[in-house]
Design an enzyme around this catalytic site. Structure first.
Site, PDB file in Angstrom:
ATOM      1  N   ASN A   7      45.563  21.697  -5.991  1.00 54.57           N
ATOM      2  CA  ASN A   7      46.104  20.598  -5.171  1.00 54.57           C
ATOM      3  C   ASN A   7      46.879  19.669  -6.098  1.00 54.57           C
ATOM      4  O   ASN A   7      46.279  18.889  -6.831  1.00 54.57           O
ATOM      5  CB  ASN A   7      44.930  19.875  -4.487  1.00 54.57           C
ATOM      6  N   LYS A  26      48.697  17.187  -5.357  1.00 56.10           N
ATOM      7  CA  LYS A  26      48.827  15.798  -4.877  1.00 56.10           C
ATOM      8  C   LYS A  26      50.271  15.347  -5.055  1.00 56.10           C
ATOM      9  O   LYS A  26      51.191  16.152  -4.902  1.00 56.10           O
ATOM     10  CB  LYS A  26      47.809  14.900  -5.589  1.00 56.10           C
ATOM     11  N   HIS A  35      41.640  15.821   3.495  1.00 50.98           N
ATOM     12  CA  HIS A  35      41.268  15.469   2.114  1.00 50.98           C
ATOM     13  C   HIS A  35      40.773  14.022   2.100  1.00 50.98           C
ATOM     14  O   HIS A  35      41.271  13.182   2.849  1.00 50.98           O
ATOM     15  CB  HIS A  35      42.486  15.636   1.198  1.00 50.98           C
ATOM     16  N   GLU A  66      41.364  11.629   0.241  1.00 55.55           N
ATOM     17  CA  GLU A  66      42.422  10.626   0.035  1.00 55.55           C
ATOM     18  C   GLU A  66      43.181  10.372   1.337  1.00 55.55           C
ATOM     19  O   GLU A  66      43.609   9.253   1.609  1.00 55.55           O
ATOM     20  CB  GLU A  66      43.362  11.100  -1.095  1.00 55.55           C
ATOM     21  N   GLU A 114      33.896  18.435  -1.335  1.00 53.23           N
ATOM     22  CA  GLU A 114      34.386  17.603  -2.436  1.00 53.23           C
ATOM     23  C   GLU A 114      33.678  16.242  -2.435  1.00 53.23           C
ATOM     24  O   GLU A 114      34.075  15.336  -1.681  1.00 53.23           O
ATOM     25  CB  GLU A 114      35.897  17.366  -2.280  1.00 53.23           C
ATOM     26  N   GLY A 135      38.701  13.406  -9.484  1.00 52.14           N
ATOM     27  CA  GLY A 135      39.558  12.715 -10.441  1.00 52.14           C
ATOM     28  C   GLY A 135      38.799  11.813 -11.411  1.00 52.14           C
ATOM     29  O   GLY A 135      39.391  11.010 -12.113  1.00 52.14           O
ATOM     30  N   SER A 167      36.789  17.504 -10.114  1.00 53.94           N
ATOM     31  CA  SER A 167      36.797  17.685 -11.569  1.00 53.94           C
ATOM     32  C   SER A 167      36.459  19.112 -12.003  1.00 53.94           C
ATOM     33  O   SER A 167      35.803  19.322 -13.025  1.00 53.94           O
ATOM     34  CB  SER A 167      35.872  16.666 -12.246  1.00 53.94           C
TER      35      SER A 167
HETATM   36  P1  PGA Z   1      40.247  16.760  -9.193  1.00 55.83           P
HETATM   37  O1  PGA Z   1      40.735  16.683  -7.642  1.00 55.83           O
HETATM   38  O2  PGA Z   1      40.106  18.222  -9.520  1.00 55.83           O
HETATM   39  O3  PGA Z   1      41.371  16.114  -9.973  1.00 55.83           O
HETATM   40  O4  PGA Z   1      38.966  16.030  -9.275  1.00 55.83           O
HETATM   41  C1  PGA Z   1      40.181  17.518  -6.673  1.00 55.83           C
HETATM   42  C2  PGA Z   1      40.775  17.217  -5.329  1.00 55.83           C
HETATM   43  O5  PGA Z   1      41.029  16.053  -5.001  1.00 55.83           O
HETATM   44  O6  PGA Z   1      41.015  18.147  -4.510  1.00 55.83           O
END
Ligand code: PGA
Length: 253
Positions: free
Chosen positions: A9, A11, A94, A96, A166, A172, A212
């Protein structure tokens, strides 16, 4: 045996040139039958990346979409448009999107239905906040998210839904859930799906872990009973680490 789906992803990262260069570097990647490699790219690049991955083992996904086919929704992208340009998967709900763009369990459900109407595979994200985890609310919160997200789908559609667990506190942040904790929630998700449908259907559902994930922890996560892949943000931005993540899946098959 279930598929292993490694989805990157991106983003809101990369210029067009960077995106295309990435695909040039990963397109030699070979996945065996059990593994799928997916890149979830920003809208402006989807069409060109779909063309670039033809005849390769890499698939291109969108990071979100609207649930309507068309209409007066300035700035939005519809499932019809994504299907039209050859996108195969779409991330839905997601954290976010839920946090910054007011997506709810109900809009997630509408989007999942819309995805199936247009032959797109939905990657449905669920996960708890740190406060919910500390209050021991993780499992009830996830159960609610899953039940509403999958409401009204046929068993076949549920079997073809990818669910990404998640935990929001792990996204992140560099903090990964331990593989045991992540697997516990993924197994719980499979039980919820079994209650909604049947054990047979639940056994077919691909459940990813996200938060992560990196080359250093992917092997352990994939060695568990109920984690069938990963949704990866930061570590999917570099071709070398994305390739390592996919190779971790290849090794298992
Ligand atoms: P990350 O993001 O691997 O940077 O923690 C995962 C995600 O938001 O899908």
């Amino acid at each position: 045996m279930r598929k292993i789906v490694i989805a990157g992803n991106w983003k809101m990262h990369k210029t067009k040139q960077e995106a295309e260069q990435f695909i040039d570097e990963v397109k030699q990647l070979k996945t065996n039958e059990r593994v799928e490699a997916v890149i979830c790219a920003p809208f402006p690049y989807l069409s060109s990346l779909v063309n670039k991955v033809k005849q390769t083992d890499v698939k291109i996904a969108a990071q979100t979409m609207h649930f309507e086919q068309s209409g007066a929704f300035t700035g939005e992208v519809s499932p019809v448009m994504l299907a039209d340009i050859g996108v195969s998967h779409v991330i839905i709900g997601h954290s976010e999107r839920r946090e910054y763009y007011h997506e709810t369990n109900e809009t997630v459900n509408k989007k999942v239905h819309a995805a199936f109407s247009h032959h797109l595979t939905p990657i449905v994200c669920v996960g708890e906040t740190l406060a919910q985890r500390e209050a021991n609310d993780t499992l009830t919160h996830i159960e609610k998210q899953i039940k509403i997200a999958l409401d009204g789908l046929t068993d076949e559609q549920i079997a073809n839904t990818i669910i990404a667990y998640e935990p929001i506190w792990a996204i992140g942040t560099g903090k990964t859930a331990s593989s045991a904790d992540a697997n516990e929630v993924c197994a719980h998700i499979r039980n919820i799906v079994a209650k909604i449908t049947s054990e047979q259907t639940a056994e077919k559902v691909v459940i990813q872990y996200g938060g992560s994930v990196k080359p250093e922890n992917i092997d352990e996560l994939l060695s568990t009973s109920d984690i069938d892949g990963a949704l990866v943000g930061g570590a999917s931005l570099e071709p070398a680490s994305f390739i390592q993540l996919v190779e971790a899946g290849n090794k298992l098959s």
